[in-house]
Motif scaffolding. Structure first.
Motif, short mmCIF file in Angstrom:
data_model
loop_
_atom_site.label_atom_id
_atom_site.label_comp_id
_atom_site.label_asym_id
_atom_site.label_seq_id
_atom_site.Cartn_x
_atom_site.Cartn_y
_atom_site.Cartn_z
N UNK A 1 36.85 23.79 69.64
CA UNK A 1 35.73 23.47 68.74
C UNK A 1 35.58 24.65 67.80
N UNK A 2 35.30 24.38 66.53
CA UNK A 2 35.00 25.47 65.61
C UNK A 2 33.52 25.40 65.26
N UNK A 3 32.92 26.58 65.05
CA UNK A 3 31.52 26.61 64.63
C UNK A 3 31.43 27.44 63.36
N UNK A 4 30.84 26.84 62.31
CA UNK A 4 30.57 27.60 61.10
C UNK A 4 29.14 28.09 61.16
N UNK A 5 28.99 29.41 61.20
CA UNK A 5 27.65 29.98 61.26
C UNK A 5 27.54 31.09 60.20
N UNK A 6 26.96 30.76 59.04
CA UNK A 6 26.76 31.83 58.05
C UNK A 6 25.88 32.91 58.69
N UNK A 7 26.34 34.15 58.67
CA UNK A 7 25.63 35.20 59.39
C UNK A 7 24.20 35.36 58.87
N UNK A 8 24.04 35.16 57.56
CA UNK A 8 22.72 35.32 56.96
C UNK A 8 21.74 34.22 57.37
N UNK A 9 22.24 33.19 58.03
CA UNK A 9 21.37 32.08 58.45
C UNK A 9 20.99 32.17 59.92
N UNK A 10 21.62 33.09 60.67
CA UNK A 10 21.39 33.14 62.11
C UNK A 10 20.08 33.85 62.42
N UNK A 11 19.17 33.10 63.03
CA UNK A 11 17.89 33.68 63.45
C UNK A 11 16.98 34.10 62.31
#
Ligand code: PGA
Length: 248
Positions: free
Chosen positions: A162-172
């Motif tokens: 599975x791949x997850x796209x998580x823009x770092x600026x959007x985390x938390x």
């Protein structure tokens, strides 16, 4: 054709009591009608308790990192076969917090993916650009280098990934990519997968993470290449998490 997948990431939160209570609430809220597959990635120390707690439910349990090594003198580390032995089904690999705080490199992360796959555990491989990269227009360049680091290793299988796209600026942060922005990156990732295998690329689930909430989940999950979510903060609130799962 791709079953939606929603994965909770509790990060370093919880206790024995919270593990049992929260998993009970989530599994009670997720009925048989739910279309998505649901997993929760929790601190290693509670995984055994968690797999017992969810045994007769449709929830499954994952870890948040794993050693790249099989066994031996690696004080403090946990191997993929140990996780498999306690019925752990998933492992998040390359979360931006691991990359940034623990200096995990693409090279080490690829070995972790291989270790997980060899033990029959599904890796959830995270990629995402920093705020500076985003603002300076380098999103696709960063994503390409992270995804190709993985795909360039011929031993990495697309069958159990599975791949997850998580823009770092959007985390938390409460900020999210717009559904259109996220879709563009997910489609870009799927095209990179197509270079490896046209058929399998359409089967790999690519999930989105970064401040997913009940209020924005539906518009994100409606996008063609967004196959679910990796949920941090909202996964610690049973009602919010259940509501997100129902939208997938
Ligand atoms: P968040 O975290 O939902 O709290 O932004 C997502 C993640 O870190 O996986």
């Amino acid at each position: 054709m791709r079953q939606p997948l929603v994965v909770g990431n509790w990060k370093m939160n919880g206790s024995r009591k919270l593990t049992v209570d929260l998993l009970d609430s989530i599994s009670n809220g997720i009925d048989a009608k739910i279309a998505s597959e649901v997993a929760v990635c929790i601190p290693n120390v509670f995984i055994s308790l968690a797999t017992e707690t969810v045994r007769s439910t449709n929830l499954t349990i994952g870890a948040q990192t794993v050693s790249e090594f099989e066994a031996g003198a690696y004080t403090g580390e946990i191997s993929a076969s140990m996780l498999e032995d306690i019925d752990c089904r998933w492992v998040i690999i390359g979360h931006s917090e691991r990359r940034a705080l623990y200096n995990e490199t693409n090279e080490a992360l690829v070995l972790k993916v291989l270790a997980a796959q060899q033990s029959g555990i599904t890796p959830i491989f995270c990629v995402g650009e920093s705020e500076t990269d985003y603002k300076e227009g380098r999103t696709f360049k960063v994503i390409e280098s992270q995804v190709t680091a993985l795909l360039n290793n011929a031993m990495v299988s697309l069958d159990n990934l599975v791949l997850a796209y998580e823009p770092v600026w959007a985390i938390g942060t409460g900020l999210t990519a717009t559904p259109e922005e996220a879709q563009e990156v997910h489609a870009f990732i799927r095209n990179l997968l197509r270079e490896r295998s046209v058929e399998l690329a359409d089967e790999v689930r690519i999930i989105y993470g970064g401040s997913v909430k009940p209020t924005n989940a539906e518009e994100l999950f409606d996008q063609q290449d967004i196959d679910g979510g990796l949920i941090g903060g909202a996964s610690l609130d049973a009602n919010a998490f259940i509501s997100i799962c129902q939208k997938a």
